[in-house]
Design a protein around this motif. Sequence first.
Motif: not given
Length: 756
Positions: A460-468, A480-487, A501-513
């Motif tokens: 994930d792109l978020h630098p503080e995620y423990l998975s990152t 490879l860093a991947v933006q959360h909502h693209h994933a 390509p598609v139009i993607g609607v990504a609705f969630d709690g939070l993800g690092y932009g």
Amino acid sequence: MLPAQRIRVRVQGLVQGVGFRPFVYGLATEYGVTGFVGNDSGGVFIEAEGHPPALDGFVAGLRRQAPPLALVEHVIIEVTEPLGEAGFRIVPSEGGARRDALVAPDTATCDDCLAELSDPACRRYRHPFANCTNCGPRFTIVTGVPYDRDATTMAGFAMCAECEREYRDPVDRRFHAQPVCCPACGPTLRLLGADGRPMPGDPVTTAVEWLQRGCILAVKGLGGYHLAVLADHERAVATLRARKRREARPFAVMAPDLAAADALVHLEPEAIRLLTGSRSPIVLAPRREDAAVAEAVAPGSRDLGVMLPHTPLHHLLAAQVAQPFVLTSGNLSDEPIACQDADALRRLAPVADGFLLHDRRIHVRADDSLVRVFRGREMPIRRSRGYVPAPVAVPWMFPRPVLACGAELKNTFCVAKGTQAFLSHHIGDLENYETLRSFTEGIDHFCRIFGVRPAVVAHDLHPEYLSTKYALDREDCDLLAVQHHHAHIASCLADNGHEGPVIGVAFDGLGYGEDGTLWGGELLVADLETFRRAGHLEPVPMPGGAAAVRQPWRMAAAYLDQIYGDALPDLPVTNRHKGNWATAVSMARTGTNAPLTSSAGRLFDAVAALTGVRDVITYEGQAAAELEARVDPAETGAYSARLGEDTLIIKSGDLVHAVAEDVLAGVAVERIAARFHNGLAAVVVRAVRELHRQTGLDTVALSGGVFQNVVLLERLAHGLEQAGLTVLLHHRVPPGDGGISLGQAVIAAARERATT
């Protein structure tokens, strides 16, 4: 007659631990073919000799007549010289460095074993560990490949003569069933008191007596411990909640049979298929008004998670209890499920009044899977026991082996090679040390059993995620860093085998932009390789940062301040938090500890607090789930919201403003909740239609945890389809963060394919 020929056959797929070798033996006998069959780390190898018509029928049958749990992916044939041997035999397994064989998921008890369980004349009568090649533990007991007994946690149980005979007999359904055992040679069931002392008498009978008295029982399942109480026992359920420190998150219920499950929830055909199938997940379904469960089982929810017995032990318990009982994860709040005996006795002693356990070790922790049915099709919410580690096949090649580390919450990881993505079991929230250790050990185990040495590690792109942070500590691989909502959108594409390509609607709690703000209400134009942020919900501050996630009233404060400023009307939510309201507003105005977010989840939080549904949460997503549960399905009204004139910014504050005005007018919460859902769906449809006009794209992918909300999902999908657009939904992996790792993996592969 044509002369005899000999062929070498390699069968790849899910062909170990599913009775494939005895099936091949029987097929060879049927066609009069000689030779041999065996297992190795690449799958199943065969040498077969016979006349061409016989060999043709034999090869065709390998795929067409395979055992019910088998998944034949490839049959590779090589012609060799005839040897003139007689007979067909099963040869010992071979090891080797190559790891192409698949490991089977744990499988619910089959009808044959169930019949033996209830037959007093059978030596496995009431045997809690009955299994055969068509059922029983697999993934949770496997320590390595090839899948043989010495590579499972059954290695320490020496088979008695009778079990050995079955195990060696190619025509017996227990031929090379690695967990095979009986009361004379298998694991031992015990009942212990809370102090760890053994209890006399039959363990199951005594355990049932305890449950009937209102006691809490810890039960060792396939992938970990559960906690059980009678579902209609108000005091027992309340006590379980208090001891487990799980204030409101719904409990799952085990029904003794399908009729009992149907008495609890409304079951459509697909739900029945899922409940009674070999995977046996928890199925979330609409609760019947007269369901015989305590109110505390699923407070604030119109749905109830039900499952059927999936192991012999659960069948024995359920048959004697003869009524539904809660069966929830054996842990304290925010901890991983207990799976090792000593750890369970230590951690669950303050919760359980007794322990029903055995001495077959669990090698891999695996929670119960949770699914629901949407539009007659399965939609996973948590993909774990019964599903993992079966691969998610994709129609694109992974040029090099990939490890995708997933998100921080509801984590799964993914290892991928060839055209197969091995999505892990549910790991959980990595903020807990024990869960983080499960994450790292799980990655090592998957890489070992599937022979994957990652060349690319996606995170994930978020630098503080423990998975990152775990990914950044890896050596000898490309990162490879991947933006959360693209994933999220890529996960939905992979789920549907669609490149974009598609139009993607990504609705969630939070993800690092990419701009350093917290995204979560995103409109993307995306394919597997790239994306463009084409629109989003209007950003609002999160007063208190992470505190705003735990306290939805803070999001109400941020929205209401943007709408009314100092002219804030006298709303109930402001009075409930009068002492802290000014501080939260000050944070929002100055940006002090108040990061901007476009999150759809935080929008739901604000509305939940404003309507009095939920001011403070005890589990992630609670406010949104309880707001969904309050929707009046008969209400057709919808709040309106504007779109930005220059960019596709959805003015979500308009929805909150309308909610506030209806609260002031005394409109019922159920009508407000419905109008909000309807209005949000309508404005998103308008935004997507505008993107369709701009781009010409006519396919829309919906992903993110917010789309576990089936009210919003149905209204949005219907509106998009009415506009002539094709809608992609999840049906193999969860729309929430449990599917993120699959998206990361396919993005990594797509970017590598683009550069080669």
